[in-house]
Design a protein around this motif. Structure first.
Motif, PDB file in Angstrom:
ATOM      1  N   GLN A 150      26.631 -29.009   0.459  1.00  0.00           N
ATOM      2  CA  GLN A 150      26.449 -28.774   1.890  1.00  0.00           C
ATOM      3  C   GLN A 150      27.714 -29.111   2.666  1.00  0.00           C
ATOM      4  O   GLN A 150      28.113 -28.372   3.569  1.00  0.00           O
ATOM      5  N   MET A 151      28.368 -30.216   2.300  1.00  0.00           N
ATOM      6  CA  MET A 151      29.598 -30.597   2.990  1.00  0.00           C
ATOM      7  C   MET A 151      30.699 -29.574   2.742  1.00  0.00           C
ATOM      8  O   MET A 151      31.452 -29.240   3.661  1.00  0.00           O
ATOM      9  N   LEU A 152      30.777 -29.044   1.529  1.00  0.00           N
ATOM     10  CA  LEU A 152      31.804 -28.047   1.222  1.00  0.00           C
ATOM     11  C   LEU A 152      31.556 -26.761   1.976  1.00  0.00           C
ATOM     12  O   LEU A 152      32.492 -26.107   2.420  1.00  0.00           O
ATOM     13  N   LEU A 153      30.287 -26.372   2.132  1.00  0.00           N
ATOM     14  CA  LEU A 153      29.976 -25.157   2.881  1.00  0.00           C
ATOM     15  C   LEU A 153      30.332 -25.305   4.347  1.00  0.00           C
ATOM     16  O   LEU A 153      30.807 -24.375   4.979  1.00  0.00           O
ATOM     17  N   VAL A 154      30.105 -26.482   4.903  1.00  0.00           N
ATOM     18  CA  VAL A 154      30.404 -26.731   6.317  1.00  0.00           C
ATOM     19  C   VAL A 154      31.919 -26.735   6.557  1.00  0.00           C
ATOM     20  O   VAL A 154      32.390 -26.259   7.567  1.00  0.00           O
ATOM     21  N   SER A 155      32.680 -27.241   5.585  1.00  0.00           N
ATOM     22  CA  SER A 155      34.125 -27.364   5.786  1.00  0.00           C
ATOM     23  C   SER A 155      34.874 -26.057   5.541  1.00  0.00           C
ATOM     24  O   SER A 155      36.044 -25.965   5.839  1.00  0.00           O
ATOM     25  N   VAL A 156      34.202 -25.045   5.001  1.00  0.00           N
ATOM     26  CA  VAL A 156      34.872 -23.772   4.722  1.00  0.00           C
ATOM     27  C   VAL A 156      34.923 -22.914   5.952  1.00  0.00           C
ATOM     28  O   VAL A 156      34.170 -22.901   6.818  1.00  0.00           O
TER      29      VAL A 156
END
Length: 156
Positions: A150-156
């Motif tokens: 979830q954090m990686l999706l938000v930071s992309v």
């Protein structure tokens, strides 16, 4: 928003309202514990401590060293880094699980938005449970992987 101070002394915030059966019923609906057997849930229910905080209280402060995690029973909290809001958590959500694993600094602050009733798990009890109950370790790995995604999706 005013931010209160954290007082986790047992006399300051313990609010014993749940009987063990209620704790077990609640815990089985928390994603971290949902795959556990009744006996495992009974063991977890035995190590949690009930705490309560009024609205506008900082429960966890970013960069502090953490040795406990919380499960939100009732109320709502805001997760934030510095002055940036990251999200809100409600009943059955939990926080503080990353620091409880490595006793590292907290990655964010958590402040109550309303009166909150929570269950607190101390690191020593948590680690003992991890060693004794592989199902908790597996659940923790799954949850951490989901949160990382979830954090990686938000930071992309």
């Amino acid at each position: 928003m005013s931010v209160g101070t954290l007082d986790t002394t047992p006399s300051a915030c313990v609010n014993a309202r749940m009987i063990p059966v209620d704790r077990i019923a609640f815990l089985q609906n928390v994603p971290l514990f949902s795959g556990m057997t009744s006996q495992e849930l009974l063991d977890v229910a035995g190590i949690v401590k009930e705490v309560a905080f009024p609205a506008d209280t900082t429960i966890i402060r970013e960069d502090d060293i953490g040795d406990y995690m919380f499960i939100l029973v009732d109320g709502e909290v805001m997760i934030h880094r510095r002055n940036v809001r990251i999200g809100k958590l409600r009943a059955k959500d939990f926080f503080g699980e990353i620091s409880i694993l490595d006793r590292g600094p907290r990655s964010a602050s958590v402040t109550t938005l309303s009166h909150c009733q929570l269950l607190r798990i101390d690191q020593r009890d948590f680690w003992q449970m991890l060693v004794e109950r592989n199902s908790l370790a597996v659940s923790m790995v799954k949850v951490l992987a989901q949160r990382l995604r979830q954090m990686l999706l938000v930071s992309v």
